[in-house]
Design a protein around this motif. Structure first.
Motif, mmCIF file in Angstrom:
data_model
loop_
_atom_site.group_PDB
_atom_site.id
_atom_site.type_symbol
_atom_site.label_atom_id
_atom_site.label_comp_id
_atom_site.label_asym_id
_atom_site.label_seq_id
_atom_site.Cartn_x
_atom_site.Cartn_y
_atom_site.Cartn_z
ATOM 1 N N UNK A 89 0.838 -1.190 0.000
ATOM 2 C CA UNK A 89 0.000 0.000 0.000
ATOM 3 C C UNK A 89 0.878 1.247 0.000
ATOM 4 N N UNK A 90 0.320 2.334 -0.529
ATOM 5 C CA UNK A 90 1.046 3.600 -0.497
ATOM 6 C C UNK A 90 1.319 4.028 0.941
ATOM 7 N N UNK A 91 0.311 3.904 1.801
ATOM 8 C CA UNK A 91 0.437 4.431 3.164
ATOM 9 C C UNK A 91 -0.397 3.596 4.134
ATOM 10 N N UNK A 92 -0.170 3.847 5.411
ATOM 11 C CA UNK A 92 -0.948 3.156 6.443
ATOM 12 C C UNK A 92 -2.427 3.517 6.339
ATOM 13 N N UNK A 93 -2.737 4.733 5.947
ATOM 14 C CA UNK A 93 -4.150 5.112 5.808
ATOM 15 C C UNK A 93 -4.824 4.321 4.685
ATOM 16 N N UNK A 94 -4.051 3.897 3.690
ATOM 17 C CA UNK A 94 -4.624 3.059 2.634
ATOM 18 C C UNK A 94 -4.993 1.669 3.154
ATOM 19 N N UNK A 95 -4.282 1.189 4.166
ATOM 20 C CA UNK A 95 -4.635 -0.099 4.778
ATOM 21 C C UNK A 95 -5.977 0.034 5.492
ATOM 22 N N UNK A 96 -6.223 1.192 6.088
ATOM 23 C CA UNK A 96 -7.518 1.422 6.734
ATOM 24 C C UNK A 96 -8.648 1.375 5.705
ATOM 25 N N UNK A 97 -8.407 1.914 4.516
ATOM 26 C CA UNK A 97 -9.411 1.855 3.439
ATOM 27 C C UNK A 97 -9.646 0.393 3.059
ATOM 28 N N UNK A 98 -8.576 -0.342 2.868
ATOM 29 C CA UNK A 98 -8.648 -1.768 2.520
ATOM 30 C C UNK A 98 -9.413 -2.559 3.577
ATOM 31 N N UNK A 99 -9.136 -2.293 4.850
ATOM 32 C CA UNK A 99 -9.753 -3.067 5.927
ATOM 33 C C UNK A 99 -11.269 -2.984 5.945
ATOM 34 N N UNK A 100 -11.809 -1.879 5.446
ATOM 35 C CA UNK A 100 -13.270 -1.719 5.464
ATOM 36 C C UNK A 100 -13.874 -1.699 4.056
ATOM 37 N N UNK A 101 -13.059 -1.954 3.052
ATOM 38 C CA UNK A 101 -13.550 -1.939 1.670
ATOM 39 C C UNK A 101 -14.552 -3.090 1.464
ATOM 40 N N UNK A 102 -15.613 -2.871 0.694
ATOM 41 C CA UNK A 102 -16.610 -3.929 0.469
ATOM 42 C C UNK A 102 -16.035 -5.241 -0.080
ATOM 43 N N UNK A 103 -15.015 -5.186 -0.926
ATOM 44 C CA UNK A 103 -14.425 -6.429 -1.435
ATOM 45 C C UNK A 103 -13.717 -7.214 -0.334
ATOM 46 N N UNK A 104 -13.119 -6.504 0.615
ATOM 47 C CA UNK A 104 -12.476 -7.172 1.753
ATOM 48 C C UNK A 104 -13.533 -7.680 2.730
ATOM 49 N N UNK A 105 -14.524 -6.849 2.995
ATOM 50 C CA UNK A 105 -15.601 -7.252 3.908
ATOM 51 C C UNK A 105 -16.311 -8.510 3.395
ATOM 52 N N UNK A 106 -16.404 -8.661 2.079
ATOM 53 C CA UNK A 106 -17.120 -9.794 1.482
ATOM 54 C C UNK A 106 -16.449 -11.138 1.766
ATOM 55 N N UNK A 107 -15.137 -11.152 1.976
ATOM 56 C CA UNK A 107 -14.468 -12.442 2.200
ATOM 57 C C UNK A 107 -14.268 -12.771 3.676
ATOM 58 N N UNK A 108 -14.444 -11.787 4.544
ATOM 59 C CA UNK A 108 -14.261 -12.041 5.979
ATOM 60 C C UNK A 108 -15.199 -13.133 6.512
ATOM 61 N N UNK A 109 -16.472 -13.182 6.114
ATOM 62 C CA UNK A 109 -17.346 -14.250 6.616
ATOM 63 C C UNK A 109 -16.929 -15.647 6.144
ATOM 64 N N UNK A 110 -16.115 -15.713 5.110
ATOM 65 C CA UNK A 110 -15.625 -17.013 4.637
ATOM 66 C C UNK A 110 -14.424 -17.483 5.454
ATOM 67 N N UNK A 111 -13.530 -16.566 5.772
ATOM 68 C CA UNK A 111 -12.292 -16.967 6.450
ATOM 69 C C UNK A 111 -12.370 -16.875 7.968
#
Length: 105
Positions: free
Chosen positions: A60-82
């Motif tokens: 990621x460019x920055x730590x704030x971009x990881x925060x975006x990733x952590x709550x992004x809908x594509x990331x949220x979609x796989x959390x219930x699987x793993x």
């Protein structure tokens, strides 16, 4: 640049069907989350007693971009699987000097 590494150990409930859907979700994130420069992942090939089952490495460019990733809908979609199938999870985020990386020209 920040490198985000996540290692998973999964329970037996993480069936091949769930794993396939999870991996498709991981693949869908690459190039589709703002601030994410790259994402690679894969299963362990050594299968030792100290091995983890799967690793994700994302840049990621920055730590704030990881925060975006952590709550992004594509990331949220796989959390219930793993997450319901995780026995153990470890992660580290560290600053990486991008000048040491090979150029992709």
């Amino acid at each position: 640049m920040i490198r985000h590494i996540v290692m998973f150990r999964f329970a037996e409930g993480f069936t091949p069907q769930i794993r396939e859907r999870w991996i498709s979700g991981l693949d869908a994130m690459k190039g589709n989350i703002p601030g994410m420069l790259n994402l690679v992942h894969g299963p362990d090939v050594m299968k030792t007693d100290r091995s983890w089952d799967h690793v994700i490495v994302a840049d990621f460019h920055s730590a704030s971009d990881i925060a975006v990733y952590n709550t992004h809908p594509l990331h949220e979609a796989i959390k219930p699987l793993s997450l319901p199938n995780v026995l153990d999870l470890a992660y580290v985020d560290f600053e990486l000097d991008s000048s040491i990386l090979p150029s992709h020209s």
